[in-house]
Scaffold this motif. Sequence first.
Motif, PDB file in Angstrom:
ATOM      1  N   VAL A  35      -1.988   9.259  12.191  1.00  0.00           N
ATOM      2  CA  VAL A  35      -1.301   8.023  11.813  1.00  0.00           C
ATOM      3  C   VAL A  35      -0.203   7.661  12.814  1.00  0.00           C
ATOM      4  O   VAL A  35       0.066   6.473  13.045  1.00  0.00           O
ATOM      5  CB  VAL A  35      -0.738   8.091  10.375  1.00  0.00           C
ATOM      6  CG1 VAL A  35      -1.846   8.355   9.381  1.00  0.00           C
ATOM      7  CG2 VAL A  35       0.368   9.116  10.240  1.00  0.00           C
ATOM      8  N   LEU A  36       0.400   8.660  13.437  1.00  0.00           N
ATOM      9  CA  LEU A  36       1.407   8.354  14.462  1.00  0.00           C
ATOM     10  C   LEU A  36       0.783   7.611  15.637  1.00  0.00           C
ATOM     11  O   LEU A  36       1.401   6.713  16.220  1.00  0.00           O
ATOM     12  CB  LEU A  36       2.096   9.637  14.936  1.00  0.00           C
ATOM     13  CG  LEU A  36       3.112  10.256  13.971  1.00  0.00           C
ATOM     14  CD1 LEU A  36       3.618  11.584  14.514  1.00  0.00           C
ATOM     15  CD2 LEU A  36       4.271   9.302  13.715  1.00  0.00           C
ATOM     16  N   GLN A  37      -0.450   7.964  15.983  1.00  0.00           N
ATOM     17  CA  GLN A  37      -1.144   7.234  17.051  1.00  0.00           C
ATOM     18  C   GLN A  37      -1.338   5.771  16.670  1.00  0.00           C
ATOM     19  O   GLN A  37      -1.138   4.862  17.486  1.00  0.00           O
ATOM     20  CB  GLN A  37      -2.495   7.883  17.328  1.00  0.00           C
ATOM     21  CG  GLN A  37      -2.425   9.234  18.027  1.00  0.00           C
ATOM     22  CD  GLN A  37      -3.807   9.782  18.354  1.00  0.00           C
ATOM     23  OE1 GLN A  37      -4.702   9.043  18.726  1.00  0.00           O
ATOM     24  NE2 GLN A  37      -3.979  11.081  18.186  1.00  0.00           N
ATOM     25  N   ILE A  38      -1.734   5.532  15.420  1.00  0.00           N
ATOM     26  CA  ILE A  38      -1.945   4.155  14.953  1.00  0.00           C
ATOM     27  C   ILE A  38      -0.622   3.388  14.928  1.00  0.00           C
ATOM     28  O   ILE A  38      -0.546   2.235  15.385  1.00  0.00           O
ATOM     29  CB  ILE A  38      -2.585   4.165  13.544  1.00  0.00           C
ATOM     30  CG1 ILE A  38      -3.956   4.830  13.589  1.00  0.00           C
ATOM     31  CG2 ILE A  38      -2.697   2.744  12.993  1.00  0.00           C
ATOM     32  CD1 ILE A  38      -4.560   5.091  12.218  1.00  0.00           C
ATOM     33  N   LYS A  43       6.068   5.020   6.818  1.00  0.00           N
ATOM     34  CA  LYS A  43       5.957   3.588   7.050  1.00  0.00           C
ATOM     35  C   LYS A  43       7.097   3.163   7.978  1.00  0.00           C
ATOM     36  O   LYS A  43       8.149   3.837   8.049  1.00  0.00           O
ATOM     37  CB  LYS A  43       6.034   2.814   5.734  1.00  0.00           C
ATOM     38  CG  LYS A  43       7.203   3.193   4.845  1.00  0.00           C
ATOM     39  CD  LYS A  43       7.023   2.664   3.432  1.00  0.00           C
ATOM     40  CE  LYS A  43       8.082   3.237   2.496  1.00  0.00           C
ATOM     41  NZ  LYS A  43       7.883   2.830   1.098  1.00  0.00           N
ATOM     42  N   PRO A  44       6.946   2.059   8.695  1.00  0.00           N
ATOM     43  CA  PRO A  44       8.036   1.577   9.547  1.00  0.00           C
ATOM     44  C   PRO A  44       9.266   1.228   8.710  1.00  0.00           C
ATOM     45  O   PRO A  44       9.146   0.887   7.526  1.00  0.00           O
ATOM     46  CB  PRO A  44       7.446   0.324  10.203  1.00  0.00           C
ATOM     47  CG  PRO A  44       5.965   0.511  10.131  1.00  0.00           C
ATOM     48  CD  PRO A  44       5.729   1.232   8.841  1.00  0.00           C
ATOM     49  N   VAL A  45      10.444   1.280   9.317  1.00  0.00           N
ATOM     50  CA  VAL A  45      11.644   0.906   8.575  1.00  0.00           C
ATOM     51  C   VAL A  45      11.620  -0.576   8.221  1.00  0.00           C
ATOM     52  O   VAL A  45      12.353  -1.023   7.330  1.00  0.00           O
ATOM     53  CB  VAL A  45      12.945   1.230   9.354  1.00  0.00           C
ATOM     54  CG1 VAL A  45      13.067   2.730   9.572  1.00  0.00           C
ATOM     55  CG2 VAL A  45      13.039   0.457  10.652  1.00  0.00           C
ATOM     56  N   LEU A  77       1.002  -0.623   7.865  1.00  0.00           N
ATOM     57  CA  LEU A  77       1.264   0.656   8.528  1.00  0.00           C
ATOM     58  C   LEU A  77       1.917   1.676   7.594  1.00  0.00           C
ATOM     59  O   LEU A  77       2.670   2.545   8.042  1.00  0.00           O
ATOM     60  CB  LEU A  77       2.121   0.462   9.790  1.00  0.00           C
ATOM     61  CG  LEU A  77       1.480  -0.334  10.936  1.00  0.00           C
ATOM     62  CD1 LEU A  77       2.405  -0.374  12.139  1.00  0.00           C
ATOM     63  CD2 LEU A  77       0.130   0.253  11.326  1.00  0.00           C
ATOM     64  N   GLY A  78       1.619   1.578   6.314  1.00  0.00           N
ATOM     65  CA  GLY A  78       2.044   2.601   5.365  1.00  0.00           C
ATOM     66  C   GLY A  78       0.911   3.574   5.100  1.00  0.00           C
ATOM     67  O   GLY A  78      -0.209   3.164   4.788  1.00  0.00           O
ATOM     68  N   ASP A 130      -2.929  -3.955   3.893  1.00  0.00           N
ATOM     69  CA  ASP A 130      -2.468  -2.585   3.734  1.00  0.00           C
ATOM     70  C   ASP A 130      -3.441  -1.649   4.464  1.00  0.00           C
ATOM     71  O   ASP A 130      -4.454  -2.085   5.002  1.00  0.00           O
ATOM     72  CB  ASP A 130      -2.270  -2.212   2.261  1.00  0.00           C
ATOM     73  CG  ASP A 130      -3.572  -2.108   1.462  1.00  0.00           C
ATOM     74  OD1 ASP A 130      -4.595  -1.662   2.014  1.00  0.00           O
ATOM     75  OD2 ASP A 130      -3.559  -2.455   0.265  1.00  0.00           O
ATOM     76  N   SER A 131      -3.135  -0.364   4.465  1.00  0.00           N
ATOM     77  CA  SER A 131      -3.889   0.573   5.308  1.00  0.00           C
ATOM     78  C   SER A 131      -5.220   0.997   4.712  1.00  0.00           C
ATOM     79  O   SER A 131      -5.990   1.698   5.366  1.00  0.00           O
ATOM     80  CB  SER A 131      -3.035   1.818   5.579  1.00  0.00           C
ATOM     81  OG  SER A 131      -1.833   1.465   6.227  1.00  0.00           O
ATOM     82  N   TYR A 132      -5.522   0.585   3.473  1.00  0.00           N
ATOM     83  CA  TYR A 132      -6.696   1.124   2.798  1.00  0.00           C
ATOM     84  C   TYR A 132      -7.620   0.073   2.193  1.00  0.00           C
ATOM     85  O   TYR A 132      -8.636   0.424   1.587  1.00  0.00           O
ATOM     86  CB  TYR A 132      -6.253   2.097   1.689  1.00  0.00           C
ATOM     87  CG  TYR A 132      -5.455   3.261   2.219  1.00  0.00           C
ATOM     88  CD1 TYR A 132      -6.082   4.315   2.891  1.00  0.00           C
ATOM     89  CD2 TYR A 132      -4.077   3.310   2.090  1.00  0.00           C
ATOM     90  CE1 TYR A 132      -5.359   5.383   3.397  1.00  0.00           C
ATOM     91  CE2 TYR A 132      -3.338   4.378   2.585  1.00  0.00           C
ATOM     92  CZ  TYR A 132      -3.990   5.404   3.240  1.00  0.00           C
ATOM     93  OH  TYR A 132      -3.271   6.458   3.752  1.00  0.00           O
ATOM     94  N   SER A 133      -7.305  -1.225   2.325  1.00  0.00           N
ATOM     95  CA  SER A 133      -8.164  -2.240   1.711  1.00  0.00           C
ATOM     96  C   SER A 133      -7.958  -3.590   2.380  1.00  0.00           C
ATOM     97  O   SER A 133      -7.016  -3.782   3.166  1.00  0.00           O
ATOM     98  CB  SER A 133      -7.880  -2.356   0.209  1.00  0.00           C
ATOM     99  OG  SER A 133      -6.602  -2.915  -0.007  1.00  0.00           O
TER     100      SER A 133
END
Length: 442
Positions: free
Chosen positions: A175-178, A153-155, A162-163, A404-407
């Motif tokens: 995920v690095l591309q995203i 995740k970003p700092v 982006l987690g 979030d990344s999934y919902s």
Amino acid sequence: MGENIMMHDTCKKNIFVFGAEEFNINQMKALASAKHYCFHELLTHQQVKCWNGHSVQKIHKSAMERLKAFSGSVDAIVGYWDFPVSTMLPLLRQPFGLPSPSYRSVLICEHKYWCRLEQKKVIPDYIPDFCAINPFDTNAKQSVTVQYPFWIKPVKSASSHLGFKVRNDTELDQVLQIIRKKICRFSRPFNYMLQFAELPDEIDAVDGNYCIVEGIISRGRQCTLEGYVYHGDMTVYGVVDSIREGQHRSSFARYQYPSTIPMRIQREMIATTECFLKHIGFDNGPFNIEYYWEPIKAGRDRIWLLEINTRISKSHCPLFRDVDGATHQKVMLELGLGEKPDFPHREGKHKIAAKFMWRINHDAYIRHVPSAQDLQMLEHEYADANIQLHVRSGMRLSELMDQDSYSYEIAVIFLAGNSQQELLQKYRDLKKAMQIELEPVG
């Protein structure tokens, strides 16, 4: 809210609410102590959270100009939102000599990598393996020192934006591309905030464009301690359970108060929190800190520190009101005025309360939602309920911001009762009565 509610009474304390919006302002005005306060809007929630065409630098400048132009006394500046509100508050308070945690202590908590480095110095047994990586580095994969699977995740971000859970090299590449495409939403404004602090050498190069990689700790039961530090003394006044669901158990389903985690575990979490906050010099402010408790059948329980926020959780305000008798905005306001908080305990109308996050795990079109009148009728039928709808007819779920990344979170529903069984049944009945209609994309 307009200037008509901003008329100031010289006998009352002038409290500026950074990122004000109606729901939380109304909760604060309902406090018994509110008769002694004049609340003033210091930019709206829309202005502080939507950065398209309104940069964090402009937010900082506009807020400071508004404060300096005020003809009366500025007695407190408070906020209950995540970045940039929580990060900027010490900078806004400092010119007026107002009580506040130091900017350095706040920034340590806001910078996920810096926070882990400081935790490693004093509470190493409560944190996972971690490392920082630059997603723009062509050799980013080679700099990862944590074994798969892990979280990246970003700092600096919010709401798990982006987690990702990563299990292998292929998923890491994806995920690095995203992250490279979307990290600038938080990295640019966070880098603006970093310039106001003197950073240690190990942090100076790790700006908002970096990510943190952490070992998996999303096992066991999660909870949040709500507390404050006043003149060096730490108090925890409530512990809230966080129940997750969905893919990788990455999405919050509900927050429930009071916690059912054993008191011996809560006491260890409290002691761990106090050790860390003293280490970084955090004082005169509220906080909430998230933990996982992993019961072990043979041997020692494991307690993992997930993250710390330098603010109250606004999500928990109605829960404290229903169970303890007041929203914990009372704590935030009294600390902002330099007063020791006086918070009630178990003086509310209910034994248990929850915030439910209604989530959908796939993209979809919204074909029907209840009208404002429908929602009012449902809130009347389900006493003490509050419904906050995030979607409208005709929209697509992927249009929602900062998910979030999934919902996708389509609604928030606050409910209270006298047992968990009663609470969950109310939620099922209310969702059915709302009659939201979805059509899956594709």
